[in-house]
Design an enzyme around this catalytic site. Structure first.
Site, mmCIF file in Angstrom:
data_model
loop_
_atom_site.group_PDB
_atom_site.id
_atom_site.type_symbol
_atom_site.label_atom_id
_atom_site.label_comp_id
_atom_site.label_asym_id
_atom_site.label_seq_id
_atom_site.Cartn_x
_atom_site.Cartn_y
_atom_site.Cartn_z
ATOM 1 N N ASP A 339 1.016 5.025 -9.640
ATOM 2 C CA ASP A 339 1.275 5.913 -8.506
ATOM 3 C C ASP A 339 0.270 7.060 -8.571
ATOM 4 O OD1 ASP A 339 2.167 7.810 -6.736
ATOM 5 O OD2 ASP A 339 4.286 7.561 -7.241
ATOM 6 N N CYS A 409 -8.388 5.503 7.669
ATOM 7 C CA CYS A 409 -8.871 4.674 8.782
ATOM 8 C C CYS A 409 -8.067 5.047 10.020
ATOM 9 C CB CYS A 409 -8.824 3.181 8.472
ATOM 10 S SG CYS A 409 -7.193 2.538 8.209
#
Ligand SMILES: C[S@@+](CC[C@H](N)C(=O)[O-])C[C@H]1O[C@@H](n2cnc3c(N)ncnc32)[C@H](O)[C@@H]1O
Length: 472
Positions: A339, A409
């Site tokens: 993580d 993105c």
């Protein structure tokens, strides 16, 4: 006995079995899967096409038509829904979803392809007979006959509100995007009507397939020897395949020495790899690496410079994909599942760090035809805290003098500048680096120091990149 009942009865029309057209049936099945199971068209379609080929139902042209029907129908769903709503006598939400799918496929054939109207209507009615039954096929016939009375421009003039009255609603219907997405893209793009119209239109085009020749493993010369291959626009490692190019058939791609990668993603990795850092430059980190496109390019560049890449990804199965993408890299690298907000590595360990954070993907709508209809504005509330946390740990992970690349993105300002500004406000020991000189030859990069790429300007996904140096 009445006069009428004594008249000889007209012989009933002999029952004709519906004709099963494998292309339309497959397109319908794909749309149902996207609708019902929240499946992704780009994942659902390939196995359906493969099965149809194996059964001998399909040739290459059939596969191309089925793909066009599915992608086109999904992309243009917003426009088509507005048109269908004009042609049925009840609210669209009361039309059964499978009926709506057959109607949308029919409208796409009528208004979005060169299939002659009579063929589009009759093929859709046959499809309806096969998948919905004769009763509902009559309804499909009636609706599509109404739709066939006009062309796309004529319908848009009827169903879209005038631009002057409501520009965003107008563009949403004309270019088939949810209104909130039009609004967000426009906020980020700025400017007048022409730019946003070009952007929305570009989102409805199928993107070219772009390859990356991973440095030290393949060359663009090798890839340019392939049929239909032309040089990339901006990245020195990019090769574009024009219509019909099949990346899976290319040896370098099969061997992992090259991969399929949008030029925007290549530019992000290259800018981070090329930004000057003071002092040692041997340890690079990709903190959100799955499925591994940017990590594979970074690892190859790192190998050329004697640096080592640690590619970290939270989801173990995606970390597995990263491992596959990096397999065969000429230099050392490591892949771990971790993580990124609670990293196992020590602070200040890296010279270059990329965090290509999870986001709404509004910059890659060309690739995922259904994505625009799935996303909700509320998604931003979920991504925001994670994006900030990942950027904070990325800054902690880089040493003084090293650089972090924050990438998305999505061009949504809430995921790009807002995140960077919020985090940097609390981190006086950082400064933004002008990213524009690191994308040499790429025009229209704005005022900096961050960069936003655009499909309609650069032909890439709408990638965002901010470079942040740790100064103290
Ligand atoms: C936009 S994708 C990265 C794409 C990748 N850079 C590439 O070019 O192939 C974001 C990735 O971050 C991963 N991710 C999400 N939460 C994370 C976390 N807390 N720590 C690390 N990775 C995380 C997601 O599973 C996803 O694979």
């Amino acid at each position: 006995m009445s006069e009428q009942s004594r008249r000889p009865r007209r012989p009933a029309k002999p029952y004709r079995r519906p004709q099963k057209d494998p292309v339309r049936v497959l397109a319908f099945e794909a749309l149902r899967a996207v609708d019902e199971r929240d499946a992704y068209a780009n994942l659902v379609l390939p196995p359906l096409l493969r099965k149809a080929r194996e059964n001998g139902d399909f040739d290459g042209r059939d596969a191309a038509l089925a793909t066009e029907l599915v992608y086109g129908t999904l992309r243009r769903q917003g426009t088509y829904d507005a048109i269908i709503a004009e042609c049925v006598d009840r609210p669209l939400r009361e039309v059964d979803p499978p009926v709506l799918d057959v109607l949308s496929l029919g409208v796409h054939q009528l208004l979005g392809t060169r299939i002659p109207s009579h063929a589009a209507v009759s093929a859709s009615v046959e499809l309806a007979r096969v998948v919905l039954g004769d009763g509902r096929a009559k309804f499909v016939n009636a609706v599509l006959r109404k739709v066939a009375q006009d062309d796309l421009d004529g319908w848009i003039a009827k169903v879209a509100p005038p631009y002057d009255q409501d520009p965003e609603d107008h563009l949403a219907v004309v270019h088939s995007h949810p209104r909130w997405v039009v609004s967000a893209l426009w906020d980020s793009l700025g400017g007048g009507r022409a730019g946003i119209e070009e952007l929305l239109a570009a989102d409805n085009e199928r993107p070219e397939v772009t390859l990356v020749a991973r440095p030290g493993r393949a060359t663009t010369e090798e890839l340019l020897g392939e049929e239909a291959a032309v040089p990339g626009h901006w990245s020195p490692y990019a090769v574009r395949l024009s219509e019909g190019g099949e990346p899976g058939a290319i040896t370098a791609v099969q061997e992992g020495r090259a991969g399929v990668q949008d030029e925007g993603s290549q530019l992000v990795a290259l800018a981070l790899a090329n930004v000057p850092v003071e002092g040692p430059d041997g340890k690079w980190l990709d903190g959100c690496a799955g499925p591994g496109g940017k990590a594979a390019l970074l690892a190859a560049l790192a190998a050329e410079r004697g640096a080592v890449l640690l590619a970290s990804e939270k989801q173990p199965h995606r970390a597995g994909l990263v491992g596959k993408a990096l397999h065969g890299n000429p230099g050392p690298y490591q892949v771990i599942a971790a993580d990124g907000t609670r990293p196992p590595w020590r602070p200040g360990s890296f010279d270059r760090v990329l965090v290509d954070v999870p986001c709404t993907g509004l910059g890659a709508l060309r690739r995922r035809p259904e994505a625009r209809w799935r996303r909700r504005p509320e998604d931003l509330d979920n991504f925001g805290p994670l994006q900030r946390a990942l950027l904070r740990t990325a800054i902690d992970s880089v040493r003084v003098g090293g650089v972090v690349g924050y990438a998305t993105c999505s061009p949504h300002l809430a995921e790009t500048r807002a995140v960077v500004q919020d985090v940097l406000k609390q981190r006086p020991e950082t400064e933004l680096v002008d990213a524009r000189p690191l994308l040499p030859g790429v025009p229209e990069l704005g005022e900096g120091p961050d960069v936003q790429l655009w499909p309609h300007v650069h032909g890439t996904d709408a990638m965002y990149l901010a470079l942040i140096r740790r100064t103290g």
